[in-house]
Design a protein around this motif. Structure first.
Motif, PDB file in Angstrom:
ATOM      1  N   VAL A  21      16.872  13.067  -0.384  1.00 10.69           N
ATOM      2  CA  VAL A  21      16.394  11.999   0.491  1.00 10.69           C
ATOM      3  C   VAL A  21      17.118  12.048   1.831  1.00 10.69           C
ATOM      4  CG1 VAL A  21      16.300   9.484   0.792  1.00 10.69           C
ATOM      5  CG2 VAL A  21      15.656  10.507  -1.405  1.00 10.69           C
ATOM      6  N   ARG A  22      18.439  12.286   1.791  1.00 13.71           N
ATOM      7  CA  ARG A  22      19.187  12.380   3.042  1.00 13.71           C
ATOM      8  C   ARG A  22      18.689  13.547   3.896  1.00 13.71           C
ATOM      9  NH1 ARG A  22      23.617  10.996  -0.323  1.00 13.71           N
ATOM     10  NH2 ARG A  22      24.164  13.219  -0.554  1.00 13.71           N
ATOM     11  N   GLU A  23      18.434  14.692   3.248  1.00 16.15           N
ATOM     12  CA  GLU A  23      17.943  15.855   3.986  1.00 16.15           C
ATOM     13  C   GLU A  23      16.557  15.581   4.564  1.00 16.15           C
ATOM     14  OE1 GLU A  23      17.783  19.661   5.672  1.00 16.15           O
ATOM     15  OE2 GLU A  23      19.442  18.411   4.963  1.00 16.15           O
ATOM     16  N   ALA A  24      15.710  14.880   3.786  1.00 14.08           N
ATOM     17  CA  ALA A  24      14.375  14.535   4.280  1.00 14.08           C
ATOM     18  C   ALA A  24      14.471  13.632   5.500  1.00 14.08           C
ATOM     19  CB  ALA A  24      13.564  13.864   3.174  1.00 14.08           C
ATOM     20  N   ASN A  25      15.383  12.694   5.448  1.00 12.44           N
ATOM     21  CA  ASN A  25      15.569  11.796   6.603  1.00 12.44           C
ATOM     22  C   ASN A  25      16.062  12.580   7.820  1.00 12.44           C
ATOM     23  OD1 ASN A  25      14.766   9.556   5.128  1.00 12.44           O
ATOM     24  ND2 ASN A  25      16.853   9.021   4.496  1.00 12.44           N
ATOM     25  N   ARG A  26      16.965  13.550   7.551  1.00 11.68           N
ATOM     26  CA  ARG A  26      17.483  14.357   8.660  1.00 11.68           C
ATOM     27  C   ARG A  26      16.371  15.155   9.327  1.00 11.68           C
ATOM     28  NH1 ARG A  26      19.235  19.225   9.994  1.00 11.68           N
ATOM     29  NH2 ARG A  26      18.613  20.155   8.012  1.00 11.68           N
ATOM     30  N   ARG A  27      15.440  15.655   8.509  1.00 16.78           N
ATOM     31  CA  ARG A  27      14.346  16.459   9.045  1.00 16.78           C
ATOM     32  C   ARG A  27      13.179  15.605   9.552  1.00 16.78           C
ATOM     33  NH1 ARG A  27      13.447  21.585   4.919  1.00 16.78           N
ATOM     34  NH2 ARG A  27      15.662  22.021   4.465  1.00 16.78           N
ATOM     35  N   GLY A  28      13.271  14.307   9.386  1.00 13.66           N
ATOM     36  CA  GLY A  28      12.210  13.433   9.870  1.00 13.66           C
ATOM     37  C   GLY A  28      10.990  13.411   8.984  1.00 13.66           C
ATOM     38  N   ILE A  29      11.183  13.653   7.689  1.00 10.03           N
ATOM     39  CA  ILE A  29      10.065  13.662   6.752  1.00 10.03           C
ATOM     40  C   ILE A  29       9.892  12.244   6.195  1.00 10.03           C
ATOM     41  CG2 ILE A  29       9.192  14.587   4.561  1.00 10.03           C
ATOM     42  CD1 ILE A  29      10.876  17.102   5.111  1.00 10.03           C
ATOM     43  N   SER A  30       8.706  11.690   6.330  1.00 14.46           N
ATOM     44  CA  SER A  30       8.424  10.341   5.845  1.00 14.46           C
ATOM     45  C   SER A  30       7.380  10.400   4.743  1.00 14.46           C
ATOM     46  CB  SER A  30       7.942   9.456   6.995  1.00 14.46           C
ATOM     47  OG  SER A  30       6.802  10.013   7.597  1.00 14.46           O
ATOM     48  N   PRO A  31       7.266   9.341   3.920  1.00 15.28           N
ATOM     49  CA  PRO A  31       6.284   9.337   2.815  1.00 15.28           C
ATOM     50  C   PRO A  31       4.864   9.508   3.342  1.00 15.28           C
ATOM     51  CG  PRO A  31       7.839   7.528   2.583  1.00 15.28           C
ATOM     52  CD  PRO A  31       8.077   8.118   3.936  1.00 15.28           C
ATOM     53  N   ASN A  32       4.054  10.235   2.590  1.00 16.48           N
ATOM     54  CA  ASN A  32       2.651  10.432   2.976  1.00 16.48           C
ATOM     55  C   ASN A  32       1.710  10.004   1.863  1.00 16.48           C
ATOM     56  OD1 ASN A  32       2.980  12.430   1.080  1.00 16.48           O
ATOM     57  ND2 ASN A  32       2.561  14.153   2.480  1.00 16.48           N
ATOM     58  N   ILE A  33       2.176   9.030   1.059  1.00 17.13           N
ATOM     59  CA  ILE A  33       1.345   8.529  -0.037  1.00 17.13           C
ATOM     60  C   ILE A  33       0.991   7.078   0.247  1.00 17.13           C
ATOM     61  CG2 ILE A  33       2.440  10.077  -1.707  1.00 17.13           C
ATOM     62  CD1 ILE A  33       3.840   7.523  -2.815  1.00 17.13           C
ATOM     63  N   ILE A  34      -0.062   6.624  -0.367  1.00 18.32           N
ATOM     64  CA  ILE A  34      -0.440   5.208  -0.294  1.00 18.32           C
ATOM     65  C   ILE A  34       0.400   4.453  -1.317  1.00 18.32           C
ATOM     66  CG2 ILE A  34      -2.311   3.545  -0.614  1.00 18.32           C
ATOM     67  CD1 ILE A  34      -4.250   5.790   0.142  1.00 18.32           C
ATOM     68  N   PRO A  35       1.120   3.401  -0.894  1.00 17.31           N
ATOM     69  CA  PRO A  35       1.953   2.664  -1.855  1.00 17.31           C
ATOM     70  C   PRO A  35       1.137   2.184  -3.046  1.00 17.31           C
ATOM     71  CG  PRO A  35       2.372   1.931   0.393  1.00 17.31           C
ATOM     72  CD  PRO A  35       1.192   2.841   0.449  1.00 17.31           C
ATOM     73  N   ARG A  36       1.807   2.172  -4.173  1.00 13.37           N
ATOM     74  CA  ARG A  36       1.152   1.744  -5.399  1.00 13.37           C
ATOM     75  C   ARG A  36       0.651   0.311  -5.268  1.00 13.37           C
ATOM     76  NH1 ARG A  36       4.686   1.685 -10.787  1.00 13.37           N
ATOM     77  NH2 ARG A  36       5.691   0.024  -9.576  1.00 13.37           N
ATOM     78  N   GLN A  37      -0.597   0.089  -5.619  1.00 14.35           N
ATOM     79  CA  GLN A  37      -1.200  -1.242  -5.538  1.00 14.35           C
ATOM     80  C   GLN A  37      -1.037  -1.976  -6.859  1.00 14.35           C
ATOM     81  OE1 GLN A  37      -2.563  -2.500  -2.684  1.00 14.35           O
ATOM     82  NE2 GLN A  37      -1.735  -0.598  -1.790  1.00 14.35           N
ATOM     83  N   PRO A  38      -0.780  -3.284  -6.797  1.00 16.52           N
ATOM     84  CA  PRO A  38      -0.653  -4.038  -8.052  1.00 16.52           C
ATOM     85  C   PRO A  38      -1.975  -4.069  -8.810  1.00 16.52           C
ATOM     86  CG  PRO A  38      -0.751  -5.531  -6.167  1.00 16.52           C
ATOM     87  CD  PRO A  38      -0.618  -4.138  -5.619  1.00 16.52           C
ATOM     88  N   THR A  39      -1.867  -4.188 -10.114  1.00 20.24           N
ATOM     89  CA  THR A  39      -3.056  -4.191 -10.977  1.00 20.24           C
ATOM     90  C   THR A  39      -3.443  -5.604 -11.405  1.00 20.24           C
ATOM     91  OG1 THR A  39      -1.666  -3.856 -12.924  1.00 20.24           O
ATOM     92  CG2 THR A  39      -2.556  -1.882 -11.837  1.00 20.24           C
ATOM     93  N   PHE A  40      -2.903  -6.593 -10.686  1.00 22.88           N
ATOM     94  CA  PHE A  40      -3.268  -7.981 -10.993  1.00 22.88           C
ATOM     95  C   PHE A  40      -3.340  -8.758  -9.690  1.00 22.88           C
ATOM     96  CE2 PHE A  40       1.313  -7.683 -11.086  1.00 22.88           C
ATOM     97  CZ  PHE A  40       1.718  -8.762 -10.339  1.00 22.88           C
TER      98      PHE A  40
END
Length: 356
Positions: free
Chosen positions: A42-61
């Motif tokens: 995670v630290r290396e990803a932050n250093r390289r500027g890599i951010s999440p590319n997924i849609i956050p999990r949606q609640p099922t209720f």
């Protein structure tokens, strides 16, 4: 051999897992990584500027909306503004309270010192005599500088056992005192204030014509002919001197309170003196009234000297006189003599109706 560099794909999966699970332990477990390895990715990803590319999990209720129990901030501000405006108007009005005297000619104000009416040392005969003289003398009013009763509370409650009257009897005596005559002003002293927010004294005073407040009051008496007399009455004024019992109110007069009469009590000693404002010529009468607690166990234990020459003092006001005329206000420390002098000044006016 040096470790192989971590691919961007692996770093992307690490930050995606963190976004998906919202919990680093669960995210590391989903990737079959220990926490140390996961953190480094995670630290290396932050250093390289890599951010999440997924849609956050949606609640099922889904739940119904829950209304906010707090009032909206604008309504809160509006309500607090109205409260301040009310308080500000009340405080400004009390800085100098206008009192219209409805009778012509001279009047007298008998300034009662601390009564402590429930105390065994209270001079009840003298207190009743003063009330009788006030009630029977046309043009004479009563005033009080505070401490109507002992009102023992808190750590002082044990003192009830050292006096004959009970707490219930004390309030009966206090109510009798308040209703015994028309008080031009009545001040709540430190003993009276011990009752707190549930103070019966405020309720007893509710139907009285005079002014009541804790600590002190300041009145502007307006006479029919246009004369105005200012009275600054307090339970006590700041400042004390072993050489001068009226040091506190005298200091107040000399520091800017340009009032005709400054009066207080609290210390159970007497004092009187005059001071003149050289810029206006106004003569201020400075009074400290001792009160009716004639026998004081506390003072006896401390060896305090008897510095009382009268439980009350009367100011006779002749509105026909100028502010710089010494005859405008006459101070007399004997209530019967004050009544006789007032009757003399009012000769020919006795048939006029006394103010309500």
């Amino acid at each position: 051999m040096p470790a192989a560099p971590i691919s961007e794909d692996e770093l992307q999966r690490a930050v995606n897992a963190n976004a998906q699970y919202g919990n680093k332990t669960a995210a590391a477990s989903s990737l079959n990584l220990n926490l140390s390895t996961y953190y480094s990715r995670v630290r290396e990803a932050n250093r390289r500027g890599i951010s999440p590319n997924i849609i956050p999990r949606q609640p099922t209720f889904e739940r119904d909306p829950i209304p906010d129990g707090d009032e909206p901030i604008e309504e809160l501000l509006d309500r607090r503004e109205r409260a301040f405006v009310r308080k500000d108007k009340a405080e400004i009005a009390r800085k100098l309270i206008e009192v219209r005297i409805k009778m012509d000619g001279p009047i007298g104000i008998c300034h009662f010192g601390d009564p402590h009416v429930d105390d065994d040392g209270c001079d009840i005969p003298s207190l009743r005599r003063h009330i009788k003289v006030v009630n029977e003398t046309p043009g004479m009013y009563a005033a009080n500088v505070g401490d109507l009763q002992n009102n023992w509370v808190g750590r002082l409650s044990h003192l009830w056992s050292q006096q004959e009257t009970s707490a219930k009897q004390a309030w009966r005596l206090t109510e009798w005192l308040v209703r015994s005559c028309d008080w031009l002003y009545l001040i709540g002293g430190n003993h009276d204030a011990w009752s707190g927010s549930g103070d019966p004294l405020q309720w007893i005073m509710a139907d009285q014509a005079g002014v009541f407040d804790y600590g002190g009051v300041r009145l502007n008496l307006k006479f029919p002919g246009g004369k105005q007399i200012r009275i600054n009455g307090r339970h006590d004024f700041r400042g004390h001197s072993m050489w001068n019992t009226t040091h506190g109110p005298l200091k107040a007069a000399m520091m800017g309170w340009r009032d005709h009469i400054l009066t207080c009590g609290h210390t159970h000693v007497s004092g009187y003196q005059l001071t003149k404002d050289p810029s206006s010529g106004l003569i201020s009468h400075i009074l400290r009234v001792a009160g009716f607690k004639k026998h004081d166990r506390y003072a006896k234990e401390l060896g305090l000297p008897d510095a009382s020459f009268s439980p009350a003092s009367t100011t006779i006001i002749d509105p026909r006189k100028a502010d710089n005329d010494p005859g405008l206000i006459t101070v007399i420390h004997d209530v019967e003599m004050a009544a006789d002098f007032l009757k003399f000044l009012r000769r020919g006016m006795d048939g006029k109706k006394r103010a309500a």
